[in-house]
Design an enzyme around this catalytic site. Structure first.
Site, PDB file in Angstrom:
ATOM      1  N   GLU A 332       0.581  -1.175   0.102  1.00 42.74           N
ATOM      2  CA  GLU A 332       0.097  -0.032  -0.020  1.00 42.74           C
ATOM      3  C   GLU A 332       0.866   1.203   0.198  1.00 42.74           C
ATOM      4  O   GLU A 332       1.727   1.123   0.882  1.00 42.74           O
ATOM      5  CB  GLU A 332      -0.709  -0.144   1.316  1.00 42.74           C
ATOM      6  CG  GLU A 332      -2.230  -1.018   1.177  1.00 42.74           C
ATOM      7  CD  GLU A 332      -3.201  -0.516   2.386  1.00 42.74           C
ATOM      8  OE1 GLU A 332      -4.373  -0.879   2.050  1.00 42.74           O
ATOM      9  OE2 GLU A 332      -2.607   0.009   3.336  1.00 42.74           O
ATOM     10  N   CYS A 333       0.641   2.141  -0.892  1.00 44.06           N
ATOM     11  CA  CYS A 333       1.294   3.485  -1.000  1.00 44.06           C
ATOM     12  C   CYS A 333       2.901   3.110  -0.856  1.00 44.06           C
ATOM     13  O   CYS A 333       3.557   2.954  -1.719  1.00 44.06           O
ATOM     14  CB  CYS A 333       0.825   4.238   0.206  1.00 44.06           C
ATOM     15  SG  CYS A 333       0.832   6.120  -0.298  1.00 44.06           S
ATOM     16  N   GLY A 334       3.503   3.597   0.185  1.00 45.77           N
ATOM     17  CA  GLY A 334       4.903   3.446   0.261  1.00 45.77           C
ATOM     18  C   GLY A 334       5.189   1.940  -0.111  1.00 45.77           C
ATOM     19  O   GLY A 334       6.408   1.666  -0.746  1.00 45.77           O
ATOM     20  N   SER A 433      -0.869  -0.736  -4.840  1.00 47.19           N
ATOM     21  CA  SER A 433      -1.315   0.652  -5.184  1.00 47.19           C
ATOM     22  C   SER A 433      -1.015   1.614  -4.428  1.00 47.19           C
ATOM     23  O   SER A 433      -0.911   1.223  -3.386  1.00 47.19           O
ATOM     24  CB  SER A 433      -2.783   0.586  -5.845  1.00 47.19           C
ATOM     25  OG  SER A 433      -3.665   0.501  -4.800  1.00 47.19           O
TER      26      SER A 433
END
Length: 445
Positions: A332-334, A433
């Protein structure tokens, strides 16, 4: 004994909600009160400060991402073995989406649904009697939201205190505290909010000083009296766990260090309650996921600040690559940034990442992406079956340099209904994502 609750809210971000919340938690704990805390809206960082004081998981309540049954379930979890629950609001008290009513993501949604009294924190710097109309407006704006009183923050002097206190009392509201202005910044910040609690070497001493300030400048007895019992949550919880994201595996390797720390407390709590085991490992310490695990979760965090060290973490990169041949890996993200081919740091230097997905990202070419998101999965994966809808948010400054050729993970729609197109990527057992998931989206009950 039924737990009592109150909400600390304000007209805007930056008005002192977090300072008042932490001061109140620290002072009540010093008194021997069993305190718990929760945060409205999607926020990772403030709940870690709550947890540092209370010794309990920091949980989130979000009326757009979570249906009423799940909200009741999370709130019930937050009140276990707790005398007083302090709910810190995000943004301004009434800030959220335009619709639907009661499910806008606004802190007021939570206060109204569960009858939680609001303590309004007013930053009175640069104001005198004008704070009275502001307080009265907030107290009367929404009839089912009860403002129990006001804490005046950043008061400059005894005269300033007298002016502002009188104005609030003239508006028919009780003053529950007057916090004098202090020089300097109480907690350092960076691009995603406060610097993480885990990075503060002097956090314990700072919290003790904050408790001292609360005892001197807040009316703790009045604040305790303002807290009201919560309604019986058992009936409202019916079906709530159906909206919880199921554990991605029986034994979940979870990246956990200064680069990866943005795992929602309610996910970790309910995954454990469902029988899953979370096994932490540190990519920054060049650790690989435990090969006995059945899934790996790379949360968001600050990999852009540690890109060189992650690039040199060969045991982590090789171990994760081997793990992904047999088991699902989600970022997720990072975590998504690290799963890509490369990450460009703030100086524009490119660092080689794990390479399990085809994209590359940049923190040098910053663009704020912030808001609620509904994601519809494009294919079956660790997050659910094809067509499943998830609700959560995006909050990042990094941008995609190269999209790669992976199959998109999901199609995104913003909270206001704006179509945002495909997001993320999936390749074999690997998915990721910029989207942070809070809950499955099921019909509101």
């Amino acid at each position: 004994m039924t737990a009592r609750a109150l909400m600390v809210a304000a007209p805007r971000s930056g008005g002192g909600k977090t300072t008042v919340t932490l001061a109140l938690l620290a002072a009540l704990k010093r008194r021997g009160v069993r305190v718990g805390a929760a945060k409205t809206g999607p926020d990772y960082i403030d709940p870690t400060f709550h947890a540092a004081i209370t010794g309990r998981p920091g949980l989130n309540l979000d009326s757009w991402c979570m249906n009423p049954a799940l909200l009741a379930t999370v709130l019930h979890a937050a009140t276990q073995e707790v005398d007083v629950l302090v709910v810190e609001s995000a943004m301004g008290l009434f800030d959220g989406l335009v619709a639907p009513q009661g499910a806008r993501g606004a802190p007021a949604d939570i206060a109204a649904r569960f009858g939680i009294p609001v303590v309004l924190v007013l930053d009175v710097s640069g104001q005198g009697q004008s704070v009275g109309p502001i307080a009265k407006g907030f107290a009367t704006w929404q009839p089912d939201v009860h403002v129990a009183g006001v804490v005046l923050n950043r008061v400059a002097s005894a005269r300033h205190a007298s002016l502002t206190q009188g104005a609030v009392q003239a508006a028919g509201l009780e003053v529950l505290g007057t916090l004098l202005r202090q020089p300097g910044q109480p907690l350092p910040e960076r691009h995603l909010g406060l610097v993480q609690a885990r990075e503060h070497g002097g956090l314990t001493d700072w919290l003790e000083k904050l408790a001292d300030k609360a005892e001197q400048e807040l009316d703790l007895d009045a604040l305790l009296a303002a807290a009201q019992p919560l309604p019986n949550l058992q009936a409202a919880m019916q079906g709530g766990m159906h909206s919880m994201l199921p554990p991605p595996g029986q034994r979940i390797a979870v990246a956990e260090d200064d680069a990866f720390s943005f795992l929602y407390g309610h996910l970790a709590l309910f995954w454990r309650q469902a029988g899953a085991e979370l096994v932490p490992f540190s990519p920054l310490a060049d650790q690989a996921p435990d090969p006995s695990c059945t899934a790996c979760w790379l949360p968001g965090g600050y990999p852009e600040l540690h890109a060189a060290k992650l690039a040199a973490a060969h045991t982590f990169k090789e171990g994760l690559t081997q793990f992904a041949t047999q088991h699902p890996v989600h970022g997720e993200c990072g975590g998504y940034m690290v799963l890509g081919q490369g990450l460009e740091d703030a100086a524009g230097t490119r660092h080689s990442m794990v390479g399990l997905l085809g994209h590359s990202t940049s923190f040098a070419r910053r663009k704020l992406n912030l808001g609620y998101r509904q994601a519809t999965l494009e294919a079956e994966c660790v997050l659910g079956p094809k067509g499943a809808c998830l609700r959560g948010h995006e909050f990042h400054y990094a941008s995609v340099l190269e999209a790669g050729a992976d199959t998109p993970l999901a199609t995104l729609v913003a909270g206001d209904g704006t179509a945002l197109g495909p997001c993320g990527g999936q390749r074999g057992n690997v998915t990721g994502s910029f989207f942070h998931v809070l809950a499955q989206h099921l019909t509101f009950l």
